[in-house]
Motif scaffolding. Structure first.
Motif, PDB file in Angstrom:
ATOM      1  N   ALA A  66       0.832  -1.206   0.000  1.00  0.00           N
ATOM      2  CA  ALA A  66       0.000   0.000   0.000  1.00  0.00           C
ATOM      3  C   ALA A  66       0.868   1.257   0.000  1.00  0.00           C
ATOM      4  N   GLU A  67       1.977   1.228   0.721  1.00  0.00           N
ATOM      5  CA  GLU A  67       2.895   2.368   0.730  1.00  0.00           C
ATOM      6  C   GLU A  67       3.497   2.586  -0.652  1.00  0.00           C
ATOM      7  N   ASP A  68       3.775   1.491  -1.362  1.00  0.00           N
ATOM      8  CA  ASP A  68       4.280   1.572  -2.728  1.00  0.00           C
ATOM      9  C   ASP A  68       3.294   2.348  -3.606  1.00  0.00           C
ATOM     10  N   MET A  69       2.023   1.989  -3.493  1.00  0.00           N
ATOM     11  CA  MET A  69       0.983   2.644  -4.283  1.00  0.00           C
ATOM     12  C   MET A  69       0.786   4.091  -3.848  1.00  0.00           C
ATOM     13  N   TYR A  70       0.860   4.326  -2.547  1.00  0.00           N
ATOM     14  CA  TYR A  70       0.683   5.682  -2.025  1.00  0.00           C
ATOM     15  C   TYR A  70       1.781   6.607  -2.543  1.00  0.00           C
ATOM     16  N   THR A  71       3.005   6.096  -2.593  1.00  0.00           N
ATOM     17  CA  THR A  71       4.119   6.888  -3.110  1.00  0.00           C
ATOM     18  C   THR A  71       3.846   7.328  -4.540  1.00  0.00           C
ATOM     19  N   PHE A  72       3.386   6.381  -5.360  1.00  0.00           N
ATOM     20  CA  PHE A  72       3.125   6.724  -6.757  1.00  0.00           C
ATOM     21  C   PHE A  72       1.954   7.691  -6.890  1.00  0.00           C
ATOM     22  N   LEU A  73       0.851   7.390  -6.235  1.00  0.00           N
ATOM     23  CA  LEU A  73      -0.332   8.237  -6.364  1.00  0.00           C
ATOM     24  C   LEU A  73      -0.078   9.642  -5.821  1.00  0.00           C
ATOM     25  N   SER A  74       0.767   9.755  -4.805  1.00  0.00           N
ATOM     26  CA  SER A  74       1.107  11.074  -4.271  1.00  0.00           C
ATOM     27  C   SER A  74       1.819  11.925  -5.314  1.00  0.00           C
ATOM     28  N   SER A  75       2.581  11.267  -6.186  1.00  0.00           N
ATOM     29  CA  SER A  75       3.307  12.002  -7.225  1.00  0.00           C
ATOM     30  C   SER A  75       2.371  12.530  -8.307  1.00  0.00           C
ATOM     31  N   LEU A  76       1.125  12.035  -8.320  1.00  0.00           N
ATOM     32  CA  LEU A  76       0.147  12.480  -9.316  1.00  0.00           C
ATOM     33  C   LEU A  76      -0.860  13.473  -8.747  1.00  0.00           C
ATOM     34  N   ARG A  77      -0.880  13.626  -7.436  1.00  0.00           N
ATOM     35  CA  ARG A  77      -1.986  14.315  -6.771  1.00  0.00           C
ATOM     36  C   ARG A  77      -2.208  15.741  -7.264  1.00  0.00           C
ATOM     37  N   ALA A  78      -1.153  16.419  -7.667  1.00  0.00           N
ATOM     38  CA  ALA A  78      -1.289  17.817  -8.088  1.00  0.00           C
ATOM     39  C   ALA A  78      -1.772  17.959  -9.532  1.00  0.00           C
ATOM     40  N   LEU A  79      -1.917  16.846 -10.234  1.00  0.00           N
ATOM     41  CA  LEU A  79      -2.281  16.910 -11.649  1.00  0.00           C
ATOM     42  C   LEU A  79      -3.782  17.097 -11.840  1.00  0.00           C
ATOM     43  N   LEU A  80      -4.130  17.767 -12.922  1.00  0.00           N
ATOM     44  CA  LEU A  80      -5.530  17.927 -13.291  1.00  0.00           C
ATOM     45  C   LEU A  80      -6.108  16.552 -13.621  1.00  0.00           C
ATOM     46  N   GLY A  81      -7.288  16.261 -13.085  1.00  0.00           N
ATOM     47  CA  GLY A  81      -7.914  14.962 -13.337  1.00  0.00           C
ATOM     48  C   GLY A  81      -7.326  13.847 -12.501  1.00  0.00           C
ATOM     49  N   TYR A  82      -6.814  14.200 -11.316  1.00  0.00           N
ATOM     50  CA  TYR A  82      -6.153  13.204 -10.463  1.00  0.00           C
ATOM     51  C   TYR A  82      -7.051  12.013 -10.143  1.00  0.00           C
ATOM     52  N   GLU A  83      -8.314  12.253  -9.806  1.00  0.00           N
ATOM     53  CA  GLU A  83      -9.200  11.161  -9.403  1.00  0.00           C
ATOM     54  C   GLU A  83      -9.373  10.140 -10.520  1.00  0.00           C
ATOM     55  N   LYS A  84      -9.466  10.610 -11.762  1.00  0.00           N
ATOM     56  CA  LYS A  84      -9.598   9.683 -12.891  1.00  0.00           C
ATOM     57  C   LYS A  84      -8.301   8.904 -13.105  1.00  0.00           C
ATOM     58  N   LEU A  85      -7.178   9.581 -12.914  1.00  0.00           N
ATOM     59  CA  LEU A  85      -5.889   8.899 -13.045  1.00  0.00           C
ATOM     60  C   LEU A  85      -5.738   7.838 -11.956  1.00  0.00           C
ATOM     61  N   LYS A  86      -6.147   8.187 -10.751  1.00  0.00           N
ATOM     62  CA  LYS A  86      -6.078   7.235  -9.640  1.00  0.00           C
ATOM     63  C   LYS A  86      -6.933   6.013  -9.928  1.00  0.00           C
ATOM     64  N   GLU A  87      -8.144   6.227 -10.419  1.00  0.00           N
ATOM     65  CA  GLU A  87      -9.032   5.104 -10.707  1.00  0.00           C
ATOM     66  C   GLU A  87      -8.471   4.240 -11.834  1.00  0.00           C
ATOM     67  N   ALA A  88      -7.853   4.873 -12.830  1.00  0.00           N
ATOM     68  CA  ALA A  88      -7.238   4.106 -13.919  1.00  0.00           C
ATOM     69  C   ALA A  88      -6.121   3.213 -13.379  1.00  0.00           C
ATOM     70  N   PHE A  89      -5.313   3.769 -12.483  1.00  0.00           N
ATOM     71  CA  PHE A  89      -4.226   3.001 -11.877  1.00  0.00           C
ATOM     72  C   PHE A  89      -4.780   1.821 -11.078  1.00  0.00           C
ATOM     73  N   LEU A  90      -5.815   2.079 -10.281  1.00  0.00           N
ATOM     74  CA  LEU A  90      -6.396   1.025  -9.450  1.00  0.00           C
ATOM     75  C   LEU A  90      -7.075  -0.049 -10.300  1.00  0.00           C
ATOM     76  N   GLU A  91      -7.699   0.346 -11.402  1.00  0.00           N
ATOM     77  CA  GLU A  91      -8.309  -0.638 -12.299  1.00  0.00           C
ATOM     78  C   GLU A  91      -7.245  -1.597 -12.830  1.00  0.00           C
ATOM     79  N   GLY A  92      -6.127  -1.027 -13.257  1.00  0.00           N
ATOM     80  CA  GLY A  92      -5.038  -1.864 -13.738  1.00  0.00           C
ATOM     81  C   GLY A  92      -4.510  -2.771 -12.643  1.00  0.00           C
ATOM     82  N   TYR A  93      -4.383  -2.216 -11.445  1.00  0.00           N
ATOM     83  CA  TYR A  93      -3.862  -2.987 -10.314  1.00  0.00           C
ATOM     84  C   TYR A  93      -4.775  -4.171  -9.996  1.00  0.00           C
ATOM     85  N   ARG A  94      -6.081  -3.911  -9.946  1.00  0.00           N
ATOM     86  CA  ARG A  94      -7.034  -4.983  -9.614  1.00  0.00           C
ATOM     87  C   ARG A  94      -6.988  -6.123 -10.629  1.00  0.00           C
ATOM     88  N   SER A  95      -6.667  -5.793 -11.873  1.00  0.00           N
ATOM     89  CA  SER A  95      -6.688  -6.801 -12.935  1.00  0.00           C
ATOM     90  C   SER A  95      -5.565  -7.825 -12.813  1.00  0.00           C
TER      91      SER A  95
END
Length: 221
Positions: free
Chosen positions: A160-189
């Motif tokens: 979870a810390e691994d994922m948090y590190t990556f998602l934190s690097s995206l947090r300031a980007l426009l459309g962060y929530e959609k990017l986060k969901e895309a990442f999690l969709e890939g992860y779940r697969s």
């Protein structure tokens, strides 16, 4: 230990020079390769320093190899010398995923990366420094680099810390929530049965992070 490049390596240019390692682009056996050399620490007892650099060099080479076996693109290892603290690996010519932020292809690549991270975690590998700067895009193919802080672990917290590190690097980007969901969709697969537990722990870590940020703002204000 010598700070010289491996025999037969001709330096083309420095790629990175940090406190822990020096990374050079070299020509070796008529190929362009990357040479990563761990830096000696003068403040440590020499025997201890050599032992630490040796073990970390072996571990990183092992992680790169294990990740590739798990179906994750990583640089190919040509040669490892634990005693000298260096690894010779393939040079991936391309651009960092970070440089593609804001492009139309960025969300798709984020989902692909999520799937790759799921494969890593399923194999019991934690990257340790997962950012878009440590992902190279070459002809539309993603390669994860720099496992210097990685480790073998099946702990939910570390994944979870691994994922948090990556998602934190995206947090300031426009459309962060959609990017986060895309990442999690890939992860779940690809992450298997542990995906739900890792995501639940990720939410806990995010809550802790928000609390710390709130407290810092309160104290500064």
């Amino acid at each position: 230990m010598s700070s010289l490049l491996p025999q037969g390596c001709n330096k083309i240019r420095a790629i990175y020079q940090g406190a822990e390692a020096v990374i050079d682009l070299c020509e070796w056996m008529s190929m362009r390769v990357v040479v990563k050399t761990r830096v000696a620490k003068g403040y440590r007892v020499r025997e201890l320093d050599e032992s630490i650099r040796r073990s970390r060099t072996v571990r990183e080479a092992s992680l790169l190899s294990s990740a590739k076996k798990a179906g994750v693109n990583t640089p190919f290892i040509y040669h490892v010398n634990p005693m000298e603290g260096w690894i010779i690996m393939s040079y991936i010519e391309g651009e960092s995923l970070r440089s593609l932020q804001g492009s139309n292809v960025f969300p798709r690549f984020i989902r692909v990366l999520g799937e790759m991270v799921g494969r890593l975690h399923s194999a019991g590998i934690v990257h340790g420094d997962l950012t878009s700067a440590n992902v190279i895009v070459s002809n539309g193919v993603l390669t994860i680099i720099d496992f210097g802080l990685g480790e073998y672990s099946n702990e939910v917290e570390k994944k979870a810390e691994d994922m948090y590190t990556f998602l934190s690097s995206l947090r300031a980007l426009l459309g962060y929530e959609k990017l986060k969901e895309a990442f999690l969709e890939g992860y779940r697969s690809s992450a298997g049965e542990s995906a739900d537990r890792v995501e639940a722990r990720l939410r806990e870590i995010e809550k802790r992070g928000r609390y710390v940020e709130k407290e810092l703002r309160r104290r500064i204000g």
